[in-house]
Design a protein around this motif. Structure first.
Motif, PDB file in Angstrom:
ATOM      1  N   LEU A 115       0.831  -1.209   0.000  1.00 32.68           N
ATOM      2  CA  LEU A 115       0.000   0.000   0.000  1.00 32.68           C
ATOM      3  C   LEU A 115       0.865   1.258   0.000  1.00 32.68           C
ATOM      4  CD1 LEU A 115      -2.845  -1.005   2.500  1.00 32.68           C
ATOM      5  CD2 LEU A 115      -2.977  -0.849  -0.003  1.00 32.68           C
ATOM      6  N   GLU A 116       1.965   1.199   0.741  1.00 29.86           N
ATOM      7  CA  GLU A 116       2.854   2.362   0.767  1.00 29.86           C
ATOM      8  C   GLU A 116       3.543   2.542  -0.587  1.00 29.86           C
ATOM      9  OE1 GLU A 116       5.372   2.306   4.253  1.00 29.86           O
ATOM     10  OE2 GLU A 116       3.655   1.963   5.562  1.00 29.86           O
ATOM     11  N   THR A 117       3.917   1.419  -1.193  1.00 29.53           N
ATOM     12  CA  THR A 117       4.540   1.496  -2.518  1.00 29.53           C
ATOM     13  C   THR A 117       3.564   2.080  -3.542  1.00 29.53           C
ATOM     14  OG1 THR A 117       5.835  -0.467  -1.988  1.00 29.53           O
ATOM     15  CG2 THR A 117       5.753   0.178  -4.291  1.00 29.53           C
ATOM     16  N   LEU A 120       3.369   5.727  -3.010  1.00 26.49           N
ATOM     17  CA  LEU A 120       4.641   6.313  -3.426  1.00 26.49           C
ATOM     18  C   LEU A 120       4.658   6.521  -4.945  1.00 26.49           C
ATOM     19  CD1 LEU A 120       7.431   7.040  -2.211  1.00 26.49           C
ATOM     20  CD2 LEU A 120       8.166   4.728  -2.799  1.00 26.49           C
ATOM     21  N   HIS A 121       4.187   5.518  -5.648  1.00 30.76           N
ATOM     22  CA  HIS A 121       4.181   5.618  -7.108  1.00 30.76           C
ATOM     23  C   HIS A 121       3.080   6.548  -7.604  1.00 30.76           C
ATOM     24  CE1 HIS A 121       7.352   2.937  -8.694  1.00 30.76           C
ATOM     25  NE2 HIS A 121       7.380   2.608  -7.418  1.00 30.76           N
ATOM     26  N   PHE A 122       1.971   6.610  -6.885  1.00 34.31           N
ATOM     27  CA  PHE A 122       0.930   7.590  -7.214  1.00 34.31           C
ATOM     28  C   PHE A 122       1.534   9.002  -7.164  1.00 34.31           C
ATOM     29  CE2 PHE A 122      -2.093  10.609  -5.282  1.00 34.31           C
ATOM     30  CZ  PHE A 122      -2.930  10.780  -6.358  1.00 34.31           C
ATOM     31  N   ARG A 164      -7.319   4.851  -8.514  1.00 30.00           N
ATOM     32  CA  ARG A 164      -8.442   3.897  -8.509  1.00 30.00           C
ATOM     33  C   ARG A 164      -8.115   2.686  -7.622  1.00 30.00           C
ATOM     34  NH1 ARG A 164     -11.822   3.722 -12.911  1.00 30.00           N
ATOM     35  NH2 ARG A 164     -12.936   2.240 -11.594  1.00 30.00           N
ATOM     36  N   TYR A 165      -6.882   2.195  -7.723  1.00 30.25           N
ATOM     37  CA  TYR A 165      -6.492   1.060  -6.880  1.00 30.25           C
ATOM     38  C   TYR A 165      -6.407   1.466  -5.403  1.00 30.25           C
ATOM     39  CZ  TYR A 165      -5.921  -2.118 -10.744  1.00 30.25           C
ATOM     40  OH  TYR A 165      -6.188  -2.929 -11.810  1.00 30.25           O
ATOM     41  N   MET A 166      -6.056   2.709  -5.144  1.00 28.03           N
ATOM     42  CA  MET A 166      -6.041   3.189  -3.761  1.00 28.03           C
ATOM     43  C   MET A 166      -7.459   3.220  -3.202  1.00 28.03           C
ATOM     44  SD  MET A 166      -3.156   6.102  -4.351  1.00 28.03           S
ATOM     45  CE  MET A 166      -3.540   7.066  -2.906  1.00 28.03           C
ATOM     46  N   LYS A 167      -8.403   3.650  -4.047  1.00 29.62           N
ATOM     47  CA  LYS A 167      -9.801   3.698  -3.623  1.00 29.62           C
ATOM     48  C   LYS A 167     -10.309   2.288  -3.314  1.00 29.62           C
ATOM     49  CE  LYS A 167     -13.930   6.260  -4.718  1.00 29.62           C
ATOM     50  NZ  LYS A 167     -14.624   7.149  -5.623  1.00 29.62           N
ATOM     51  N   LYS A 168      -9.911   1.358  -4.152  1.00 33.11           N
ATOM     52  CA  LYS A 168     -10.310  -0.035  -3.954  1.00 33.11           C
ATOM     53  C   LYS A 168      -9.744  -0.559  -2.622  1.00 33.11           C
ATOM     54  CE  LYS A 168     -10.021  -4.553  -6.250  1.00 33.11           C
ATOM     55  NZ  LYS A 168      -9.241  -5.343  -7.217  1.00 33.11           N
ATOM     56  N   ALA A 169      -8.472  -0.242  -2.358  1.00 31.42           N
ATOM     57  CA  ALA A 169      -7.835  -0.698  -1.119  1.00 31.42           C
ATOM     58  C   ALA A 169      -8.519  -0.084   0.097  1.00 31.42           C
ATOM     59  CB  ALA A 169      -6.349  -0.332  -1.132  1.00 31.42           C
ATOM     60  N   LEU A 170      -8.938   1.167  -0.056  1.00 29.94           N
ATOM     61  CA  LEU A 170      -9.603   1.862   1.049  1.00 29.94           C
ATOM     62  C   LEU A 170     -10.901   1.132   1.418  1.00 29.94           C
ATOM     63  CD1 LEU A 170      -8.765   4.429   2.490  1.00 29.94           C
ATOM     64  CD2 LEU A 170     -10.271   5.711   0.986  1.00 29.94           C
ATOM     65  N   ALA A 171     -11.642   0.721   0.391  1.00 25.49           N
ATOM     66  CA  ALA A 171     -12.900   0.001   0.640  1.00 25.49           C
ATOM     67  C   ALA A 171     -12.625  -1.365   1.259  1.00 25.49           C
ATOM     68  CB  ALA A 171     -13.666  -0.156  -0.681  1.00 25.49           C
ATOM     69  N   GLU A 172     -11.492  -1.946   0.927  1.00 27.37           N
ATOM     70  CA  GLU A 172     -11.207  -3.300   1.407  1.00 27.37           C
ATOM     71  C   GLU A 172     -10.571  -3.327   2.788  1.00 27.37           C
ATOM     72  OE1 GLU A 172      -8.895  -4.902  -1.796  1.00 27.37           O
ATOM     73  OE2 GLU A 172     -10.671  -5.471  -2.973  1.00 27.37           O
ATOM     74  N   VAL A 173      -9.612  -2.443   3.030  1.00 27.30           N
ATOM     75  CA  VAL A 173      -8.892  -2.528   4.310  1.00 27.30           C
ATOM     76  C   VAL A 173      -9.010  -1.279   5.180  1.00 27.30           C
ATOM     77  CG1 VAL A 173      -7.278  -4.297   3.494  1.00 27.30           C
ATOM     78  CG2 VAL A 173      -6.648  -1.896   3.286  1.00 27.30           C
ATOM     79  N   GLY A 174      -9.757  -0.279   4.746  1.00 24.91           N
ATOM     80  CA  GLY A 174     -10.080   0.873   5.603  1.00 24.91           C
ATOM     81  C   GLY A 174      -8.876   1.596   6.194  1.00 24.91           C
ATOM     82  N   ASP A 175      -8.854   1.670   7.533  1.00 24.97           N
ATOM     83  CA  ASP A 175      -7.858   2.524   8.194  1.00 24.97           C
ATOM     84  C   ASP A 175      -6.410   2.121   7.915  1.00 24.97           C
ATOM     85  OD1 ASP A 175      -9.472   4.473   9.266  1.00 24.97           O
ATOM     86  OD2 ASP A 175      -9.884   3.341  11.101  1.00 24.97           O
ATOM     87  N   ASN A 176      -6.147   0.844   7.704  1.00 24.59           N
ATOM     88  CA  ASN A 176      -4.770   0.452   7.361  1.00 24.59           C
ATOM     89  C   ASN A 176      -4.317   1.150   6.079  1.00 24.59           C
ATOM     90  OD1 ASN A 176      -3.605  -1.388   9.313  1.00 24.59           O
ATOM     91  ND2 ASN A 176      -5.293  -2.759   8.798  1.00 24.59           N
ATOM     92  N   ALA A 177      -5.233   1.242   5.108  1.00 25.16           N
ATOM     93  CA  ALA A 177      -4.914   1.939   3.858  1.00 25.16           C
ATOM     94  C   ALA A 177      -4.801   3.443   4.113  1.00 25.16           C
ATOM     95  CB  ALA A 177      -5.982   1.651   2.804  1.00 25.16           C
TER      96      ALA A 177
END
Ligand SMILES: [Fe+2]
Ligand SMILES: [Fe+2]
Length: 284
Positions: A115-117, A120-122, A164-177
């Motif tokens: 997620l950090e990577t 970083l690339h974003f 878009r992938y960050m948004k997807k991660a947010l929906a999946e893992v919430g606060d960790n993302a």
């Protein structure tokens, strides 16, 4: 899955190296040796999408959607390297990077939190979009000006796809993302002019190879990036502010909360961190 839709949308705007670059408008009087050298360094830097792709695929084995998207990203980044090399091949053949120079930026990156990577690339894509726009202004020769504009638009779209992938991660893992994105966002938006340029190609990524473990350190001229930004294209405070505003704007959309400053983003990061770790909240 985002890959099918991202594939389609990027396919629709894809440019053709033969027909969409106005090669015939080249004006030799408007290209200096100094300018041509910077094109060579950018071509090699773009080639580092190769080790980055190897890292992404390794660290995202559990995410086939994102891994499939890597095929598009990798293709387009290699094409950036290729179009810059094609320009040199036509107009400054003595400056075309050698295969050994290209291969030298292919080295192993240490495993990193995905997620950090991603974040970083974003941020890296946003920054590169601005660097290339600034470079297009600085160059005087019309064909290379056009090329930098075209590839800067690709970088902006890559940033959009990562978002878009960050948004997807947010929906999946919430606060960790949230914590991962906000943490890297604070870092990447805190660049001061005296600091090293904050881009993935300028970060240390392999402890065992330190200090020769940044892409930039493995270029024929390891110091070119700073010189390019500070003394050639003049990427000044005004441009830097545009990068920071863009990062904050996109994170505002992503987190549905407005951030006017890096400090506000840092506050948000601490809140999300406290939700993840109530003990830290209690002691704070
Ligand atoms: Fe690129
Ligand atoms: Fe890109």
């Amino acid at each position: 899955m985002l890959y099918p839709e991202l594939f389609r949308s990027l396919e629709q705007v894809r440019w053709n190296m033969e027909t969409d670059i106005p090669w015939g408008e080249f004006d030799p009087a408007l290209l200096s040796d100094e300018q041509a050298q910077t094109i060579r360094m950018n071509a090699i830097t773009e080639w580092s999408a190769l080790p980055a792709t190897e890292m992404f695929l390794r660290d995202n084995r559990n995410d086939s959607d994102f891994s499939a998207f890597m095929s598009v990203w990798f293709f387009e980044e290699q094409k950036h390297s290729l179009v810059l090399m094609e320009y040199l091949r036509r107009f400054r053949p003595e400056l075309v990077p050698t295969e050994a120079e290209l291969h030298n930026v292919r080295f192993e990156f240490d495993p990193a939190p995905p997620l950090e990577t991603l974040m970083l690339h974003f941020c890296g894509e946003i920054r590169l979009n601005h660097w290339y726009r600034c470079a297009a202004d600085w160059h005087t020769e019309p064909v290379i000006k056009h090329i930098y504009k075209v590839i800067s638009q690709d970088e902006a779209r890559h940033g959009g796809a990562y978002l878009r992938y960050m948004k997807k991660a947010l929906a999946e893992v919430g606060d960790n993302a949230r914590v991962a994105f906000a943490k890297i966002g604070v870092l990447m938006a805190s660049a001061r002019r005296t600091d090293k340029p904050l881009h993935p190609t300028n970060l240390h990524v392999n402890q065992a190879l330190y200090p020769n473990d940044t892409v930039q350190s493995r270029l024929p001229d390891p110091n070119w990036l700073e010189a390019w930004l500070d003394h050639q294209i003049h990427f000044d405070g005004e441009w830097e502010k545009k990068v920071v505003d863009r990062i904050l704007h996109n994170l505002s959309l992503l987190f549905e909360r407005s951030f006017e400053s890096v400090q506000e983003l840092n506050r948000y990061r601490k809140e999300a961190l406290a939700r993840l770790d109530p003990q830290a909240k209690a002691s704070a």
